[in-house]
Design an enzyme around this catalytic site. Structure first.
Site, PDB file in Angstrom:
ATOM      1  N   LYS A 105       6.618  15.359   1.752  1.00 46.90           N
ATOM      2  CA  LYS A 105       7.117  14.534   2.859  1.00 46.90           C
ATOM      3  C   LYS A 105       7.525  15.469   3.982  1.00 46.90           C
ATOM      4  CE  LYS A 105       8.016  10.111   3.585  1.00 46.90           C
ATOM      5  NZ  LYS A 105       7.419   8.978   2.848  1.00 46.90           N
TER       6      LYS A 105
HETATM    7  N1  GLU Z   1       4.637   7.020   4.206  1.00 45.86           N
HETATM    8  C1  GLU Z   1       3.981   6.221   3.226  1.00 45.86           C
HETATM    9  C2  GLU Z   1       4.752   6.227   1.927  1.00 45.86           C
HETATM   10  O1  GLU Z   1       5.932   6.473   1.901  1.00 45.86           O
HETATM   11  C3  GLU Z   1       2.516   6.600   3.070  1.00 45.86           C
HETATM   12  C4  GLU Z   1       2.246   7.992   2.617  1.00 45.86           C
HETATM   13  C5  GLU Z   1       0.775   8.380   2.646  1.00 45.86           C
HETATM   14  O2  GLU Z   1      -0.053   7.533   2.896  1.00 45.86           O
HETATM   15  O3  GLU Z   1       0.508   9.564   2.403  1.00 45.86           O
HETATM   16  O4  GLU Z   1       4.231   5.896   0.898  1.00 45.86           O
END
Ligand code: GLU
Length: 417
Positions: A105
């Site tokens: 993240k």
């Molecule tokens: N931000 C989204 C999540 O928390 C998508 C992450 C992604 O597609 O890599 O799942």
């Protein structure tokens, strides 16, 4: 109010689930630590000619099952502990969805509403340059999250491609269709939330069409979740965002509310027959059947979980329920469908997008929708099986699926050797 540390919350669920599974500390200790934490300073020339420096992060939690994967959020409260927790949740989410990724993240501590569009673009491009050494189509693939969108992903794709000398659509997902995005990606998280909500209602014997839904958050996840429910003839009786909360026992007109917001209206100024304005926190304790928190973490806490009136909670957001609230809801017989299951539709279609980018072969919308449905059904089934096996909550069932799959890969690869 005491600040709740989401990384500590993650650790407490991880440890409790590992104990439930009868694992030894050595079996899962690697999951307690992110593999890599990158902190960057991002200089930006502001429109008035001054230079400001923003703080950014990319945390890579685990790569046993594949390249790191996870979104980027631009938010004033984003800090390292939040990003660390979110990175771990991505490892678990990708494992629950059974897609070949680890978890990561990233984020920038900034309120993007205070920036002009050119400032936002410079910030994004300079951040991409600073994290470029640790990302890449076969290393770590960012995506949208809170306050980031397809246009921002496009800037990341372009900056990374310029740095590496060739178009690299696979470096990021959630891109515009024109440069390698996937059909169905924008609504994927919300579609998945709705699918899982319906599977859960069926599982617990709650009548879906008679249910009143309350949705917290009107961004990409909450807004589209409310819209899909409304379009499907479901009754959405309460919605909220940063500015307020509106309620109508007879059901809200979600299309009208979203148009009102798109045209610059504020939710606390929205008026319609039968609609009452409430304080924004009212959403969490409103009389409803299905509560769908789709905003930020730590919304349901020890301070309000005893007042929740919903029959079931479906987590569209990441980490909206603290472990203390989880315990209260469990004791009150209110099931919580956990984030790493409920909102995994987004990263599932991110995976589909990445596969299409790597093959330079693009699927039609129906194929995406069909494959998403299949993945969501399998994930739900796996989680219920583990929850039943240990007579545990769905959260612990989901963690058991994730931990089991990740440590199986770890044991083959032996990162400790
Ligand atoms: N931000 C989204 C999540 O928390 C998508 C992450 C992604 O597609 O890599 O799942």
């Amino acid at each position: 109010m005491e600040k709740i540390n989401p990384f500590e919350n993650m650790l407490s669920v991880l440890t409790a689930t590992a104990e439930m599974m009868g694992l030894s500390e050595s079996d899962y200790v690697v999951l307690k630590y992110p593999e890599r934490e990158v902190k960057v300073a991002v200089p930006v020339e502001m429109d008035d000619g001054s230079v400001r420096v923003f703080e950014g992060y990319r945390v890579q939690h685990n790569s046993a099952r594949g390249p790191y994967k996870g979104g980027l959020r631009f938010h004033p409260n984003t800090d390292l502990d939040e990003v660390k927790a979110l990175a771990a949740w991505m490892s678990f989410k990708c494992a629950v969805a059974d897609i070949p990724y680890g978890g990561a993240k990233g984020g920038i501590t900034v309120d993007p509403a205070t920036l002009s569009k050119p400032e936002l673009e410079r910030l994004t491009r300079n951040f991409t340059e600073r994290i470029a050494p640790v990302i890449g189509p076969d290393k770590d693939i960012p995506a949208p999250d809170v306050n980031t969108n397809a246009e921002i992903m496009g800037w990341i794709m372009d900056t990374y491609s310029r740095l590496t000398g060739a178009p690299r659509p696979g470096v990021v997902t959630g891109k515009p269709i024109e440069i390698g995005g996937s059909l169905g990606r924008t609504a994927a998280t919300a579609s998945g939330v709705c699918m899982i909500a319906k599977m859960a209602l069926r599982h617990f014997g709650i009548d879906e069409m008679a249910s009143r839904f309350a949705v917290q958050g009107l961004g990409n996840v909450g807004g589209l979740t409310a819209q899909i429910l409304f379009d499907g003839g479901h009754k959405v009786t309460c919605v909220s965002d940063v500015n307020g909360c509106v309620h109508n026992e007879a059901g809200l007109n979600i299309t009208e509310i979203r148009d009102f917001l798109k045209n610059g209206g504020k939710l606390n100024e929205y008026k319609a027959a039968g609609v009452e304005q409430l304080p924004r926190e009212a959403i969490l304790t409103i009389d409803c059947d299905v509560l769908v928190p789709c905003a930020l973490e730590n919304q349901l806490t020890g301070a309000n979980a005893d007042k929740v009136q919903a029959k079931i909670v479906v987590e569209g957001a990441n980490g909206p329920t603290t472990p203390e609230a989880d315990e209260i809801l469990k004791n009150r017989g209110i099931p919580v469908v956990p984030d790493i299951l409920a909102n995994c539709g987004g990263v599932v279609v991110s995976y589909f997008e990445w596969v299409q980018d790597l093959q330079n072969y693009y699927w039609d919308e129906e194929t995406v929708a069909q494959r998403l449905t299949q993945k969501m059904e399998l994930a739900f089934k796996a989680v219920v099986e583990q929850a039943d096996k240990y007579n545990a909550t769905l959260r612990k069932g989901a963690y058991a699926v994730a931990i089991g799959r990740i440590i199986a890969a770890e044991k083959i690869r032996k990162s400790w050797h």
